[in-house]
Design a protein around this motif. Sequence first.
Motif, PDB file in Angstrom:
ATOM      1  N   PRO A  57       7.594   6.200  -2.599  1.00  0.00           N
ATOM      2  CA  PRO A  57       8.265   6.216  -1.295  1.00  0.00           C
ATOM      3  C   PRO A  57       9.626   6.909  -1.382  1.00  0.00           C
ATOM      4  CG  PRO A  57       8.505   4.057  -2.297  1.00  0.00           C
ATOM      5  CD  PRO A  57       7.607   4.858  -3.218  1.00  0.00           C
ATOM      6  N   VAL A  58       9.595   8.211  -1.615  1.00  0.00           N
ATOM      7  CA  VAL A  58      10.820   8.973  -1.863  1.00  0.00           C
ATOM      8  C   VAL A  58      11.745   8.985  -0.653  1.00  0.00           C
ATOM      9  CG1 VAL A  58       9.817  10.442  -3.657  1.00  0.00           C
ATOM     10  CG2 VAL A  58       9.567  11.075  -1.247  1.00  0.00           C
ATOM     11  N   HIS A  59      11.179   8.812   0.545  1.00  0.00           N
ATOM     12  CA  HIS A  59      12.024   8.845   1.736  1.00  0.00           C
ATOM     13  C   HIS A  59      12.945   7.630   1.806  1.00  0.00           C
ATOM     14  CE1 HIS A  59       8.665   6.306   2.697  1.00  0.00           C
ATOM     15  NE2 HIS A  59       9.001   6.123   3.961  1.00  0.00           N
ATOM     16  N   LEU A  60      12.606   6.559   1.107  1.00  0.00           N
ATOM     17  CA  LEU A  60      13.446   5.370   1.113  1.00  0.00           C
ATOM     18  C   LEU A  60      14.816   5.683   0.514  1.00  0.00           C
ATOM     19  CD1 LEU A  60      13.959   2.375   1.520  1.00  0.00           C
ATOM     20  CD2 LEU A  60      12.743   1.926  -0.625  1.00  0.00           C
ATOM     21  N   ASN A  61      14.831   6.266  -0.672  1.00  0.00           N
ATOM     22  CA  ASN A  61      16.108   6.614  -1.300  1.00  0.00           C
ATOM     23  C   ASN A  61      16.838   7.695  -0.514  1.00  0.00           C
ATOM     24  OD1 ASN A  61      15.916   4.766  -3.404  1.00  0.00           O
ATOM     25  ND2 ASN A  61      14.829   6.187  -4.739  1.00  0.00           N
ATOM     26  N   LEU A  62      16.081   8.609   0.084  1.00  0.00           N
ATOM     27  CA  LEU A  62      16.696   9.659   0.888  1.00  0.00           C
ATOM     28  C   LEU A  62      17.463   9.055   2.058  1.00  0.00           C
ATOM     29  CD1 LEU A  62      17.079  12.642   1.756  1.00  0.00           C
ATOM     30  CD2 LEU A  62      14.846  12.491   2.885  1.00  0.00           C
TER      31      LEU A  62
ATOM     32  N   GLU B  14       0.813  -1.215   0.000  1.00  0.00           N
ATOM     33  CA  GLU B  14       0.000   0.000   0.000  1.00  0.00           C
ATOM     34  C   GLU B  14       0.847   1.267   0.000  1.00  0.00           C
ATOM     35  OE1 GLU B  14      -2.886   0.006   3.105  1.00  0.00           O
ATOM     36  OE2 GLU B  14      -3.955  -1.755   2.349  1.00  0.00           O
ATOM     37  N   TYR B  15       2.010   1.234   0.639  1.00  0.00           N
ATOM     38  CA  TYR B  15       2.798   2.455   0.785  1.00  0.00           C
ATOM     39  C   TYR B  15       4.133   2.447   0.041  1.00  0.00           C
ATOM     40  CZ  TYR B  15      -0.577   3.939   4.252  1.00  0.00           C
ATOM     41  OH  TYR B  15      -1.743   4.325   4.869  1.00  0.00           O
ATOM     42  N   TYR B  16       4.587   1.250  -0.384  1.00  0.00           N
ATOM     43  CA  TYR B  16       5.864   1.160  -1.089  1.00  0.00           C
ATOM     44  C   TYR B  16       5.738   0.508  -2.456  1.00  0.00           C
ATOM     45  CZ  TYR B  16       8.196   2.353   3.318  1.00  0.00           C
ATOM     46  OH  TYR B  16       8.605   3.000   4.449  1.00  0.00           O
ATOM     47  N   GLY B  17       4.597  -0.079  -2.742  1.00  0.00           N
ATOM     48  CA  GLY B  17       4.392  -0.791  -3.998  1.00  0.00           C
ATOM     49  C   GLY B  17       4.068   0.135  -5.153  1.00  0.00           C
ATOM     50  N   ASP B  18       3.884  -0.462  -6.319  1.00  0.00           N
ATOM     51  CA  ASP B  18       3.609   0.310  -7.542  1.00  0.00           C
ATOM     52  C   ASP B  18       2.305   1.093  -7.448  1.00  0.00           C
ATOM     53  OD1 ASP B  18       5.934  -0.663  -8.650  1.00  0.00           O
ATOM     54  OD2 ASP B  18       4.942  -2.340  -9.676  1.00  0.00           O
ATOM     55  N   GLY B  19       1.357   0.599  -6.625  1.00  0.00           N
ATOM     56  CA  GLY B  19       0.073   1.283  -6.513  1.00  0.00           C
ATOM     57  C   GLY B  19       0.011   2.319  -5.419  1.00  0.00           C
TER      58      GLY B  19
END
Length: 308
Positions: free
Chosen positions: A39-44, A29-34
Amino acid sequence: MNNKDTPTVDIEKAIKNCYSTWGEVYYDEYYGDGAPYPPVHLNLIKSILNDAGSKRVLDAGCGPASMLRHFLQKGREIYGFDLTPEMVLEAKRVMGQLGVPESHVWEASVLNPSGYFCDSANDDKYDAIVSCGVFPHLREEDEIVAISNIYNSLMPGGLAIVEARNALFSLFALNRHTYEFFTEKLIPVEELRGFATNEENVKLEVALEQLKAQLRTDLPPIRKGKAGELGYDEVLSRLHNPLELERVFKEVGFQEVEVVFYHFHSLPPQFSGSIRNLFLQGSINMEENPRDWRGYFMASAFCVVAKK
């Protein structure tokens, strides 16, 4: 939920209940394609960890290993704990498939200092601790406990990366959060009522209603539970002023404290549906600079990054 009067144990019970049905679907729901927003904070956060050369990393409040699964790399030890048993179960499953020992994921609270270590015989400190999605669910008086626990669980020079929802974004959102911020944080409503005449009090209430009418207080919709349990907006889910949270980290003893922003909104969120593609493209473009001063008002979330 009234965080001032509710005991911490009851708040944690409600949080566990809220997240109990999310274990297997939260990541999608929060990290998947939909997901409604990437989830820009992941790469940050990954870039901050990589730049720091972090080799022993703890995710305090790891959920179903949403971020933890992406921290895995050669030469790095990763650990995680969460408050909710269903989240821990899913995290163990996911990390086990990636070759991470089951003992590296466990159930604990950020308010318990001994909960930061998976084994009393192995209490080596970490050179980085990440905590996302946790601080909204802490009472104000419990924040310093959690921050102190993070500080004490880091080795000298260790890095803390703690995420929170941005209260100052309310000034840009033009919705119910704006009205709450105005009447609970900015305007001294009770003080005005205290020294106003009866006639002035009537006019004050009219003014507050007029203010409310200028805003979309029907938005955002209240998030309910999935299976009868309390939803996210029905349990303690606070917003934080980045200026105030930064100060608390410094008071605990952290050095080189800074705030980085994410989940930018190129327009107030009420317009995100009518011109969605333009809204998303403009917002994602803004993510390129997490230190943009506009983040104080146009980003709905931020991370405090602090060194011990």
